[in-house]
Design a protein around this motif. Structure first.
Motif, PDB file in Angstrom:
ATOM      1  N   TYR A 240      33.724  20.482   5.037  1.00 20.11           N
ATOM      2  CA  TYR A 240      34.947  19.816   5.489  1.00 20.11           C
ATOM      3  C   TYR A 240      36.180  20.289   4.714  1.00 20.11           C
ATOM      4  O   TYR A 240      37.274  20.372   5.273  1.00 20.11           O
ATOM      5  CB  TYR A 240      34.784  18.305   5.340  1.00 20.11           C
ATOM      6  N   LEU A 241      36.015  20.629   3.427  1.00 20.00           N
ATOM      7  CA  LEU A 241      37.162  20.999   2.595  1.00 20.00           C
ATOM      8  C   LEU A 241      37.222  22.490   2.258  1.00 20.00           C
ATOM      9  O   LEU A 241      37.966  22.898   1.369  1.00 20.00           O
ATOM     10  CB  LEU A 241      37.142  20.182   1.293  1.00 20.00           C
ATOM     11  N   ILE A 242      36.487  23.329   2.986  1.00 19.66           N
ATOM     12  CA  ILE A 242      36.442  24.751   2.648  1.00 19.66           C
ATOM     13  C   ILE A 242      37.794  25.443   2.880  1.00 19.66           C
ATOM     14  O   ILE A 242      38.132  26.439   2.225  1.00 19.66           O
ATOM     15  CB  ILE A 242      35.330  25.475   3.458  1.00 19.66           C
ATOM     16  N   ALA A 243      38.592  24.941   3.806  1.00 20.61           N
ATOM     17  CA  ALA A 243      39.884  25.572   4.115  1.00 20.61           C
ATOM     18  C   ALA A 243      41.045  24.967   3.325  1.00 20.61           C
ATOM     19  O   ALA A 243      42.214  25.201   3.654  1.00 20.61           O
ATOM     20  CB  ALA A 243      40.164  25.486   5.611  1.00 20.61           C
ATOM     21  N   LEU A 244      40.740  24.232   2.277  1.00 19.29           N
ATOM     22  CA  LEU A 244      41.772  23.569   1.483  1.00 19.29           C
ATOM     23  C   LEU A 244      42.877  24.508   0.988  1.00 19.29           C
ATOM     24  O   LEU A 244      44.056  24.118   0.961  1.00 19.29           O
ATOM     25  CB  LEU A 244      41.109  22.865   0.291  1.00 19.29           C
TER      26      LEU A 244
ATOM     27  N   GLY B  80      48.461  24.090   2.222  1.00 17.95           N
ATOM     28  CA  GLY B  80      49.778  23.994   1.611  1.00 17.95           C
ATOM     29  C   GLY B  80      50.886  24.504   2.515  1.00 17.95           C
ATOM     30  O   GLY B  80      52.026  24.031   2.437  1.00 17.95           O
ATOM     31  N   VAL B  81      50.574  25.466   3.400  1.00 19.81           N
ATOM     32  CA  VAL B  81      51.580  26.016   4.309  1.00 19.81           C
ATOM     33  C   VAL B  81      52.123  24.916   5.217  1.00 19.81           C
ATOM     34  O   VAL B  81      53.341  24.760   5.381  1.00 19.81           O
ATOM     35  CB  VAL B  81      50.992  27.162   5.157  1.00 19.81           C
TER      36      VAL B  81
ATOM     37  N   LYS C  27      61.244  18.885  14.015  1.00 24.27           N
ATOM     38  CA  LYS C  27      60.401  20.015  13.616  1.00 24.27           C
ATOM     39  C   LYS C  27      59.389  19.583  12.565  1.00 24.27           C
ATOM     40  O   LYS C  27      58.226  19.984  12.607  1.00 24.27           O
ATOM     41  CB  LYS C  27      61.258  21.159  13.078  1.00 24.27           C
ATOM     42  N   ALA C  28      59.844  18.763  11.607  1.00 25.52           N
ATOM     43  CA  ALA C  28      58.924  18.273  10.572  1.00 25.52           C
ATOM     44  C   ALA C  28      57.786  17.483  11.199  1.00 25.52           C
ATOM     45  O   ALA C  28      56.622  17.617  10.806  1.00 25.52           O
ATOM     46  CB  ALA C  28      59.687  17.400   9.575  1.00 25.52           C
ATOM     47  N   MET C  29      58.117  16.655  12.173  1.00 28.43           N
ATOM     48  CA  MET C  29      57.099  15.820  12.806  1.00 28.43           C
ATOM     49  C   MET C  29      56.106  16.658  13.602  1.00 28.43           C
ATOM     50  O   MET C  29      54.896  16.446  13.531  1.00 28.43           O
ATOM     51  CB  MET C  29      57.757  14.795  13.723  1.00 28.43           C
ATOM     52  N   ILE C  30      56.618  17.626  14.356  1.00 28.54           N
ATOM     53  CA  ILE C  30      55.719  18.469  15.157  1.00 28.54           C
ATOM     54  C   ILE C  30      54.756  19.239  14.261  1.00 28.54           C
ATOM     55  O   ILE C  30      53.552  19.299  14.523  1.00 28.54           O
ATOM     56  CB  ILE C  30      56.544  19.431  16.033  1.00 28.54           C
ATOM     57  N   ILE C  31      55.286  19.817  13.176  1.00 32.90           N
ATOM     58  CA  ILE C  31      54.427  20.544  12.234  1.00 32.90           C
ATOM     59  C   ILE C  31      53.391  19.609  11.631  1.00 32.90           C
ATOM     60  O   ILE C  31      52.202  19.945  11.508  1.00 32.90           O
ATOM     61  CB  ILE C  31      55.272  21.185  11.114  1.00 32.90           C
ATOM     62  N   GLY C  32      53.825  18.416  11.250  1.00 37.89           N
ATOM     63  CA  GLY C  32      52.919  17.472  10.612  1.00 37.89           C
ATOM     64  C   GLY C  32      51.828  16.966  11.532  1.00 37.89           C
ATOM     65  O   GLY C  32      50.720  16.657  11.083  1.00 37.89           O
TER      66      GLY C  32
ATOM     67  N   ALA D 198      47.792  25.828   9.904  1.00 37.74           N
ATOM     68  CA  ALA D 198      48.443  26.726   8.954  1.00 37.74           C
ATOM     69  C   ALA D 198      49.091  27.911   9.671  1.00 37.74           C
ATOM     70  O   ALA D 198      50.224  28.311   9.344  1.00 37.74           O
ATOM     71  CB  ALA D 198      47.428  27.223   7.922  1.00 37.74           C
ATOM     72  N   CYS D 199      48.399  28.463  10.647  1.00 33.39           N
ATOM     73  CA  CYS D 199      48.947  29.603  11.399  1.00 33.39           C
ATOM     74  C   CYS D 199      50.209  29.200  12.156  1.00 33.39           C
ATOM     75  O   CYS D 199      51.214  29.939  12.165  1.00 33.39           O
ATOM     76  CB  CYS D 199      47.898  30.137  12.375  1.00 33.39           C
TER      77      CYS D 199
END
Length: 457
Positions: free
Chosen positions: A367-371, A375-376, A392-397, A433-434
């Motif tokens: 579950y946490l392998i992509a930790l 951060g991105v 924009k902040a909301m959409i990213i979040g 992240a992408c």
């Protein structure tokens, strides 16, 4: 002549500023994390019922996350608006924003405490409580609901202390509250035999002390440049709207996180029973230990980004994002190595139930392998909050939690059972992240056409 805090934000080296603002935030948040972590460590060790009790806490997490989200809605919205106002040299607007934010916190707290207490049994059942775990969930939840105003005053307004140029004072808010909580937890849980309810009462008492500290700073404190004043406690439509629009993104992310936990709880219960929900609560608790420094870095970066963007120093705002993201990634890579190499040690901090431990061990590594790459998304969403672009902040979040994770939990759990829940985590982290990377690259290309000369960076 000594430079003002505002002037320093616009002229001092970015690395030095991040240390000044982020280190106190990280220390404060790590200490604050002890509120939940210490609670869960003690709760997991309650004789004979530790596994069910920690599962009860897991069921309440969507509810407590919503309360935290309300604190972010007002707190981050207020602090970001203050930073932007100070960046433009408008101290009057900054003070008006602070007073509006405080009044919004009082109103929201009263609504949450009243409605939450009345509807608590129905909400707990809706969020995944079973006949065995609902009593534990209610014992833990009710004191927290009643003490909502202490929570929101302490940690909603604490963001604004950093925006006012006093990050160390904000750090001490966290330290004072957590210290009181650590002292009271064993006394109430075991000494007075209050069990899981004692953990909640200890949390509220510690939040009350922290709230008093914050309110003193903004009313009588000598270091504060803006004050809470009785004459200013009126809701101004434009100011309130600005606070809520900026704070909407972190609020929606918390709300989405709560929805994810509800879906997760139901998927876990269907494929692994009560102990599977408890295992996810333990994994989430472990993850929070390593994520807190990232929140601290972002909190430290927020006033720097906001001030420089507000004053037209776009290159400094961009550089702050990049330096912050670099350190976020370093911290998360180290965190992932710790989780992968000593997961059992971490899990046993939170419970003494063999069944729960086995389920958590099977899940945490996957579950946490992509930790390292999350951060991105976190830094990008924080950047858009800081510069006053809440949509924009909301959409990213929301990308990971709503657009990706909820469908993944539902589909993957039906295909592969509990393994599907664990697999959903890294897949959704990678997709989010992408997407975040693409959006921030586009944003920086636009800023390149607006930036002032690099010698001011």
């Amino acid at each position: 002549m000594k430079q003002s805090n505002e002037n320093i934000l616009g002229t001092a080296p970015i690395g030095k500023l991040l240390v000044k603002y982020s280190v106190p935030a990280i220390i404060g948040m790590l200490v604050n994390m002890l509120y939940n972590v210490v609670d869960r460590i003690y709760i997991g060790q309650i004789p004979n019922v530790g596994g069910l009790a920690i599962t009860g806490v897991g069921i309440t997490m969507p509810i407590t996350n919503i309360i935290t989200g309300i604190g972010m809605l007002v707190g981050i919205g207020t602090s970001a608006s203050i930073s932007l106002a100070l960046g433009k040299g408008d101290k009057r607007k900054a003070e008006k924003t602070l007073n509006n934010g405080f009044l919004l916190i009082v109103i929201a707290s009263l609504l949450v405490a009243t409605l939450g207490t009345l509807l608590a049994p129905s909400i707990v059942h809706l969020f995944g409580g079973s006949d065995r775990t609902t009593p534990f969930a209610l014992l833990y939840l009710r004191p927290l609901l009643i003490g909502t105003i202490c929570n929101l005053c302490a940690f909603g307004l604490n963001h604004s202390i950093s925006s006012d140029g006093s990050p160390r004072v904000g750090m001490f808010t966290m330290i004072i509250g957590a210290t009181v909580n650590i002292i009271l937890d064993p006394i109430l849980i075991f000494g007075l035999d209050m069990g899981i309810q004692g953990a909640a009462v200890a949390t509220v008492a510690s939040q009350f002390v922290a709230a008093c500290w914050v309110l003193f700073y903004f009313t009588k404190g000598k270091k504060s440049s803006i004050k809470i004043k009785r004459s200013e406690l009126h809701l101004h439509n434009q100011t309130t709207r600005g606070i809520l629009m900026i704070g909407l993104a972190p609020f929606c992310m918390q709300l989405a996180g709560s929805l994810v936990q509800v879906v997760s709880n139901k998927a876990l219960f269907a494929s692994g029973g009560d102990m599977a929900i408890g295992a996810m609560a333990v994994i989430t608790s472990i993850c929070s230990i390593f994520i807190i420094p990232i929140f601290g870095l972002n909190q430290g970066a927020q006033p720097i980004i906001g001030y420089n963007y507000g004053s037209g120093r776009y290159n400094r705002a961009k550089k702050t994002y990049l330096v912050g993201l670099f350190w976020c990634t370093i911290i998360l890579v180290i965190s992932t190595l710790v989780i992968q190499f000593i997961p059992e040690t971490l899990i046993k901090m939170f419970n003494n139930d063999p069944e729960l431990t086995e389920i958590a061990l099977n899940g945490i590594r996957v579950y946490l392998i992509a930790l390292p790459i999350i951060g991105v998304q976190m830094a990008t969403s924080n950047y858009f909050q800081a510069v006053g672009k809440p949509m924009k902040a909301m959409i990213i979040g929301l990308t990971r939690q709503v657009i990706f994770l909820i469908p993944a939990f539902i589909i993957f759990s039906r295909l592969w059972g509990i393994k599907g829940v664990w697999i959903a985590g890294p897949i959704c982290d990678s997709l989010a992240a992408c997407l975040s990377l693409g959006v921030i690259i586009h944003e920086f290309k636009l800023l390149d056409n607006k930036s002032i000369p690099d010698h001011e960076v």
